[in-house]
Scaffold this motif. Structure first.
Motif, mmCIF file in Angstrom:
data_model
loop_
_atom_site.group_PDB
_atom_site.id
_atom_site.type_symbol
_atom_site.label_atom_id
_atom_site.label_comp_id
_atom_site.label_asym_id
_atom_site.label_seq_id
_atom_site.Cartn_x
_atom_site.Cartn_y
_atom_site.Cartn_z
ATOM 1 N N GLU A 52 0.981 -1.454 -0.081
ATOM 2 C CA GLU A 52 0.163 -0.274 -0.019
ATOM 3 C C GLU A 52 0.813 1.737 -0.159
ATOM 4 O O GLU A 52 0.406 2.293 -0.710
ATOM 5 C CB GLU A 52 -0.990 -0.164 1.231
ATOM 6 C CG GLU A 52 -1.951 1.417 1.470
ATOM 7 C CD GLU A 52 -2.956 1.002 2.364
ATOM 8 O OE1 GLU A 52 -3.436 0.111 2.233
ATOM 9 O OE2 GLU A 52 -3.000 1.952 3.319
ATOM 10 N N SER A 74 -10.275 9.289 0.647
ATOM 11 C CA SER A 74 -11.367 8.883 0.488
ATOM 12 C C SER A 74 -10.536 6.907 -0.353
ATOM 13 O O SER A 74 -9.414 7.110 -0.929
ATOM 14 C CB SER A 74 -12.466 8.191 -0.651
ATOM 15 O OG SER A 74 -12.992 6.602 -0.709
ATOM 16 N N LEU A 75 -10.839 6.255 0.365
ATOM 17 C CA LEU A 75 -9.656 3.941 0.077
ATOM 18 C C LEU A 75 -9.518 4.571 -0.943
ATOM 19 O O LEU A 75 -8.706 3.832 -1.654
ATOM 20 C CB LEU A 75 -10.097 3.432 0.840
ATOM 21 C CG LEU A 75 -10.223 3.549 2.761
ATOM 22 C CD1 LEU A 75 -10.650 2.601 3.376
ATOM 23 C CD2 LEU A 75 -8.306 4.347 2.687
ATOM 24 N N ASP A 76 -10.817 4.833 -1.789
ATOM 25 C CA ASP A 76 -10.899 4.159 -3.598
ATOM 26 C C ASP A 76 -9.627 5.048 -3.699
ATOM 27 O O ASP A 76 -9.934 4.349 -4.946
ATOM 28 C CB ASP A 76 -12.202 4.418 -4.293
ATOM 29 C CG ASP A 76 -12.981 4.227 -3.108
ATOM 30 O OD1 ASP A 76 -13.031 3.157 -3.125
ATOM 31 O OD2 ASP A 76 -15.055 5.624 -3.018
ATOM 32 N N GLU A 77 -9.082 6.265 -3.856
ATOM 33 C CA GLU A 77 -8.286 6.326 -4.096
ATOM 34 C C GLU A 77 -6.495 5.624 -4.092
ATOM 35 O O GLU A 77 -5.152 6.154 -4.958
ATOM 36 C CB GLU A 77 -7.984 7.909 -3.418
ATOM 37 C CG GLU A 77 -8.970 8.805 -4.046
ATOM 38 C CD GLU A 77 -8.726 10.374 -2.913
ATOM 39 O OE1 GLU A 77 -7.166 10.579 -2.780
ATOM 40 O OE2 GLU A 77 -9.381 10.442 -1.726
ATOM 41 N N ARG A 102 -5.120 -1.349 -1.947
ATOM 42 C CA ARG A 102 -5.162 -1.074 -0.671
ATOM 43 C C ARG A 102 -5.074 -2.481 0.308
ATOM 44 O O ARG A 102 -5.268 -3.784 -0.276
ATOM 45 C CB ARG A 102 -6.792 -1.253 -0.385
ATOM 46 C CG ARG A 102 -7.469 -1.321 0.849
ATOM 47 C CD ARG A 102 -8.593 -0.850 0.840
ATOM 48 N NE ARG A 102 -9.211 -0.476 0.125
ATOM 49 C CZ ARG A 102 -10.288 -0.072 -0.558
ATOM 50 N NH1 ARG A 102 -11.500 -0.747 0.917
ATOM 51 N NH2 ARG A 102 -11.349 0.533 -0.952
#
Length: 480
Positions: A64, A398-401, A405
């Motif tokens: 990550e 946002s974790l989507d960025e 992950r």
């Protein structure tokens, strides 16, 4: 005028093999026998599985970080940005020292191994030849290191696969005589042996065996497409390493009784009793010892080669950040930090030369002090990832960025952190057992920990470096 930059040299295959090559080596080919002899096949399997799970979480944490911010400084850069400059400084120098001394250790090992074929040749000559080989591969370019490591790793993987195939055929009686069944797993009525301290000792050995997987974090800074290639490498590396180690230990435990005294003697000076050699000999492969000697020599050179690359890149990155002499932060036209490479090579050679003085006392201190450094590096990865993810959310992202992950957050980094602390504190538990405390053994085993804390606290004191608040952590990325 444009300044030279690090070259984007590594493809996905290079990253995969760099991580594999860094972790498959003498820990598997030699130390696995001692692990089984100490804790029994069941204890060894359990210890290696536990460390394998920890390494999985560390690899995903590093993945990550390295996909979001691919940087050759890796540990130092992440520590500086997401914890504090003092933490980054201490982790960076800890990592550099760990791998610089590893170069010396591998030079010593290589000179012993080569004497299998040339018993009367001078050790110093071979150490110089091997050092020049490592230096030359790294001096040419990052691609030179990547290609050499790719082929070193291929040799090791072919050997492990051949061992597993031969071992399974022997278990079923197709090669080497009758079917063995699970009789060697049940010697003394249990597959576990030696009690808690033996298990903890194997846990330490397993940790040392897996060290090297973190090199992918350094190599990400010179990868062609880190956001694509790093996740691919991490997914492949973890399962391959775990399967190779767990299956290899299972095969050794099935075929060789853990009471066999040869398992405790397997070392670089006695390749003939490596568990791999014993199994190949049982299968009737007469050239097993010579082949394994060549494979182990390639493993040792691979580890030294990786150590030179990784420590050079981290030293270069710290120089750019003002944490090492600025002169070491310069690159030549091929994108190689020659100054950092020369300093690392010199330190590796000096550490090797120390093995000739005082019956090797100085060298043994250096080597033992570096033993704990790998676990400190891993602890640093867990801390940096935990802080990074919390800072990422605290600053409204946002974790989507995230390009990649890590799963199981926050359990993953916390679990890895706890096991690393257990490994660090349990480094030499035997020194505390029995009637007399072994103060010398404690000093040799634990010296890295107070040194790390001293460097961290010293930098924090002199530079007034405090923990960075989560909303102030630097989350900017380098331009693509």
């Amino acid at each position: 005028m444009n300044q030279p930059a690090l070259k984007k040299s590594f493809k996905a295959r290079h990253l995969t093999m760099i991580a594999l090559g860094g972790s498959i080596g003498t820990g598997l080919f030699l130390a696995s026998g001692g692990a089984i002899a100490s804790a029994g096949p069941g204890g060894a399997l359990l210890a290696y599985t536990a460390v394998g799970v920890m390494v999985y979480f560390l690899m995903t944490s590093l993945g990550e970080l390295a996909t979001y911010l691919p940087d050759s400084g890796s540990f130092s850069t992440y520590g500086t940005r997401f914890v504090s400059p003092a933490f980054g400084f201490a982790i960076g120098w800890n990592f550099w020292y760990n791998w610089a001394v590893t170069i010396a250790a591998e030079l010593s090992a290589a000179t012993v191994i080569i004497k299998y074929w040339f018993p009367d040749s001078p050790s110093f000559l071979w150490s110089l030849v091997f050092l020049l080989l490592m230096f030359g591969l790294n001096f040419l370019s990052a691609r030179g290191y990547g290609e050499s490591e790719y082929w070193f790793a291929i040799i090791k993987i072919i050997t492990v696969i051949a061992f597993l195939v031969v071992g399974v055929l022997m278990i079923f009686g197709i090669m080497g005589g009758k079917t063995v069944g699970f009789s060697n797993f049940q010697i003394g009525g249990s597959s576990f042996h030696g009690g808690f301290f033996a298990f903890v000792g194997v846990f330490m050995a397993a940790g040392f065996s897996f060290q090297g997987t973190e090199l992918i974090g350094v190599a990400a800074g010179e990868s062609e497409d880190p956001r694509r290639n790093v996740p691919i490498a991490i997914r492949q590396v973890f399962w391959r390493i775990l399967i190779f180690y767990i299956l290899a230990i299972f095969v050794i435990g099935m075929l060789i009784p853990y009471t066999n005294p040869d398992l405790l003697r397997g070392g670089i000076d006695d390749i003939g009793v490596s568990p791999f050699t014993i199994v190949f000999n049982k299968a009737g492969l007469a050239i097993a010892a010579s082949v394994m000697n060549a494979v182990i020599l390639s493993s040792v050179l691979s580890a030294g080669n990786s150590g030179m690359y990784a420590s050079t890149r981290v030293l270069y990155a710290m120089a750019k950040d003002g944490m090492a002499p600025r002169a070491l932060g310069k690159l030549n036209r091929r994108g190689v930090p020659v100054g950092a490479l020369l300093v690392t090579t010199a330190v590796g050679m000096l550490a090797f030369l120390a093995s000739f003085f005082g019956d090797g006392a100085v060298y043994n201190w250096l080597l033992n002090a570096s033993g704990m450094c790998g676990f400190i590096n891993w602890l640093g990865i867990a801390v940096c990832h935990y802080r990074f993810r919390r800072a990422f959310i605290a600053q409204g992202h946002s974790l989507d960025e995230l390009p990649y992950r890590a799963r199981w957050f926050p359990f993953g980094p916390i679990f890895a952190l706890v096991l690393c602390i257990v490994a660090i504190l349990g480094q030499n538990m035997g020194a505390f057992s029995g009637g007399n405390i072994d103060w010398y053994g404690i000093a040799v085993s634990y010296i890295s920990l107070p040194l790390f804390v001293l460097i961290w606290v010293g930098y924090r004191w002199f530079r007034k470096s405090n923990i960075i608040p989560l909303d102030k952590c630097d989350l900017s990325t380098h331009p693509e």
